[in-house]
Motif scaffolding. Structure first.
Motif, short mmCIF file in Angstrom:
data_model
loop_
_atom_site.label_atom_id
_atom_site.label_comp_id
_atom_site.label_asym_id
_atom_site.label_seq_id
_atom_site.Cartn_x
_atom_site.Cartn_y
_atom_site.Cartn_z
N SER A 1 -2.14 -3.70 -2.13
CA SER A 1 -3.19 -3.10 -2.52
C SER A 1 -3.30 -3.38 -4.13
O SER A 1 -2.01 -3.30 -4.62
N ILE A 2 -4.32 -3.78 -4.55
CA ILE A 2 -4.69 -3.91 -5.86
C ILE A 2 -5.44 -2.44 -6.16
O ILE A 2 -6.58 -2.35 -5.79
N VAL A 3 -4.87 -1.73 -7.32
CA VAL A 3 -5.52 -0.53 -7.47
C VAL A 3 -6.17 -0.30 -8.60
O VAL A 3 -6.97 0.32 -9.22
N CYS A 4 -5.78 -1.30 -9.81
CA CYS A 4 -6.38 -1.20 -11.10
C CYS A 4 -6.19 -2.24 -11.99
O CYS A 4 -5.19 -2.93 -11.83
N PHE A 5 -6.84 -2.51 -12.96
CA PHE A 5 -6.90 -3.43 -14.03
C PHE A 5 -7.10 -2.85 -15.55
O PHE A 5 -7.58 -1.64 -15.48
N VAL A 6 -6.41 -3.29 -16.41
CA VAL A 6 -6.77 -2.95 -17.68
C VAL A 6 -6.82 -4.29 -18.32
O VAL A 6 -6.03 -5.35 -18.49
N VAL A 7 -7.99 -4.52 -19.47
CA VAL A 7 -8.14 -5.45 -20.08
C VAL A 7 -8.31 -5.18 -21.43
O VAL A 7 -9.22 -4.22 -21.84
N SER A 8 -7.68 -5.95 -22.26
CA SER A 8 -7.74 -5.45 -23.83
C SER A 8 -9.44 -5.29 -24.18
O SER A 8 -10.05 -6.56 -23.89
N ARG A 9 -9.78 -4.66 -25.21
CA ARG A 9 -11.09 -4.63 -25.51
C ARG A 9 -11.36 -5.94 -26.21
O ARG A 9 -12.45 -6.08 -26.28
N HIS A 10 -10.62 -6.47 -26.80
CA HIS A 10 -10.77 -7.86 -27.67
C HIS A 10 -10.83 -9.03 -26.72
O HIS A 10 -11.16 -10.08 -27.10
N SER A 11 -10.64 -8.85 -25.24
CA SER A 11 -10.57 -9.99 -24.43
C SER A 11 -11.43 -9.77 -23.08
O SER A 11 -11.17 -10.46 -22.33
N LEU B 1 -4.15 -8.88 1.53
CA LEU B 1 -4.33 -8.05 0.16
C LEU B 1 -5.73 -7.33 0.22
O LEU B 1 -6.67 -7.69 0.68
N GLU B 2 -5.62 -5.87 -0.27
CA GLU B 2 -6.78 -5.27 -0.08
C GLU B 2 -6.99 -4.61 -1.76
O GLU B 2 -6.32 -4.42 -2.35
N ALA B 3 -8.19 -4.33 -1.81
CA ALA B 3 -8.64 -3.71 -3.18
C ALA B 3 -10.01 -2.89 -2.97
O ALA B 3 -10.49 -2.69 -1.94
N TYR B 4 -10.26 -1.85 -3.98
CA TYR B 4 -11.32 -0.95 -4.11
C TYR B 4 -12.13 -0.84 -4.93
O TYR B 4 -12.21 -0.09 -6.04
N PRO B 5 -12.90 -2.05 -5.19
CA PRO B 5 -13.72 -2.26 -6.44
C PRO B 5 -15.14 -1.44 -6.43
O PRO B 5 -15.44 -0.71 -5.54
N VAL B 6 -15.56 -1.54 -7.88
CA VAL B 6 -16.81 -0.88 -7.73
C VAL B 6 -17.87 -1.75 -7.64
O VAL B 6 -17.71 -3.10 -8.01
N GLU B 7 -19.29 -1.33 -6.92
CA GLU B 7 -20.12 -2.44 -6.80
C GLU B 7 -21.32 -2.09 -7.90
O GLU B 7 -21.71 -0.95 -8.34
N VAL B 8 -21.49 -3.14 -8.74
CA VAL B 8 -22.38 -3.09 -9.71
C VAL B 8 -23.56 -3.62 -9.36
O VAL B 8 -23.60 -4.81 -9.08
N PRO B 9 -25.04 -3.03 -9.43
CA PRO B 9 -25.91 -3.55 -8.98
C PRO B 9 -26.28 -4.86 -9.77
O PRO B 9 -25.99 -5.01 -11.01
N LYS B 10 -26.97 -5.75 -9.07
CA LYS B 10 -27.49 -6.90 -9.84
C LYS B 10 -28.12 -6.72 -11.12
O LYS B 10 -29.03 -6.09 -11.05
N GLY B 11 -27.83 -7.47 -12.18
CA GLY B 11 -28.45 -7.29 -13.32
C GLY B 11 -28.04 -6.12 -14.29
O GLY B 11 -28.61 -5.80 -15.37
N GLU B 12 -27.25 -5.47 -13.69
CA GLU B 12 -26.58 -3.78 -14.42
C GLU B 12 -25.50 -4.15 -15.02
O GLU B 12 -24.59 -5.06 -14.57
N ARG C 1 0.93 -1.14 -0.06
CA ARG C 1 0.11 -0.21 0.00
C ARG C 1 0.88 1.25 0.05
O ARG C 1 0.67 2.33 -0.73
N GLU C 2 1.88 1.44 0.72
CA GLU C 2 2.74 2.39 0.67
C GLU C 2 3.44 3.00 -0.69
O GLU C 2 3.87 3.75 -0.51
N LEU D 1 -3.36 6.81 -1.90
CA LEU D 1 -4.04 6.19 -1.14
C LEU D 1 -4.07 6.78 0.20
O LEU D 1 -5.08 6.81 1.00
N ALA D 2 -2.79 7.16 0.59
CA ALA D 2 -2.57 7.68 1.93
C ALA D 2 -3.30 8.92 2.27
O ALA D 2 -3.89 9.28 3.42
#
Length: 196
Positions: free
Chosen positions: A108-118, A143-154, A86-87, A92-93
Motif C-alpha cells: 500500500s501507498i498511504v501518503c505523500f509529503v512534498v515540500s511547499r517549495h517543490s 501495489l494499491e493506493a487510496y487517492p483523492v479524486e479531484v474534479p476536472k478543472g478544480e 498492507r499488513e 487499513l484493516a
C-alpha cells in the motif's frame, strides 16, 4: 526561471532520517504525524505526541525494508512517500472505507509529503514511479493506493491531497478497482491497483 534539477529517490535509512526530518519540520500534519497515523490502529491527535511518532518512524528505518522513500533535489529532501505491505498499516484493516478488497497480498501507498517549495514540479509523480520499482524489487506483485479524486478543472488544498490524486496514479498505470463511500454526504474514495 531555470528548469528544476532532477529528482533522485532513495529508501529512508537511518542515515537519511535527518533529511526527512527537515522536510517534515516545514510544518503541517507531517510535523505531528511523522507518517505513523496509518501504522497504528486508533492513533490520533489525542493519544500520541510528535516526539513519540518521530521516534517510532526513526525506529522503522532500522529494518531491512525501508518504511518509505525520500525524494531529493540538489541534496535536499523535497518529498516522501510511505509504502509497505498492507499488513504494516493496522488502520487499513479496521477502516470502513479502506478495508481490504479481497485476499490479494498487496503493498500500500498511504501518503505523500512534498515540500511547499517543490509542489507542482513532478515530485509526487517521481515518488510513485520509484515506489513501483521499490515494491517490485522487494517481491510485491500488486501495489494499491487510496487517492483523492479531484474534479476536472478544480484544485484542492495540498493538505487534502496527501493520499495523492487519482489522475497521478492513473498516469502511472494504476486502475480503479473499487469506489467506496462512508455515507451519502461523504466523498467517494477510489481504491486503485497496479499489477507488478
Amino acid at each position: 526561471m531555470s528548469e528544476p534539477s532532477a529528482i533522485d529517490v532513495k529508501p529512508l535509512t537511518p542515515g537519511r532520517f535527518a533529511d526527512l526530518a527537515a522536510l517534515f519540520e516545514e510544518g503541517g500534519d507531517p510535523k505531528w504525524c511523522w507518517c505513523t497515523y496509518f501504522r497504528i490502529r486508533g492513533r490520533d491527535w489525542s493519544n500520541s505526541t510528535a516526539a513519540g511518532n518521530r521516534a517510532e518512524l526513526k525506529a522503522l528505518t532500522k529494518r531491512a525494508r525501508a518504511p518509505g522513500l525520500v525524494a531529493y533535489r540538489d541534496d535536499r529532501a523535497v518529498g516522501w512517500v510511505s509504502l509497505a505491505p498492507r499488513e504494516d498499516y493496522e488502520r487499513l484493516a479496521s477502516s470502513k472505507i479502506l478495508a481490504p478488497l479481497d485476499d490479494t497480498p498487496v503493498w500500500s501507498i498511504v501518503c505523500f509529503v512534498v515540500s511547499r517549495h517543490s509542489r507542482r514540479q513532478g515530485v509526487a509523480a517521481a515518488l510513485v514511479h520509484a515506489a513501483i520499482q521499490y515494491a517490485r524489487s522487494h517481491g510485491a506483485t500488486t501495489l494499491e493506493a487510496y487517492p483523492v479524486e479531484v474534479p476536472k478543472g478544480e484544485r484542492i488544498p495540498s493538505a487534502n491531497a496527501y493520499h495523492g490524486t487519482l489522475s497521478m496514479f492513473e498516469r502511472a498505470g494504476f486502475f480503479v478497482v473499487e469506489r467506496r463511500q462512508w455515507n451519502a454526504t461523504s466523498p467517494v474514495r477510489p481504491i486503485v491497483r497496479l499489477d507488478l
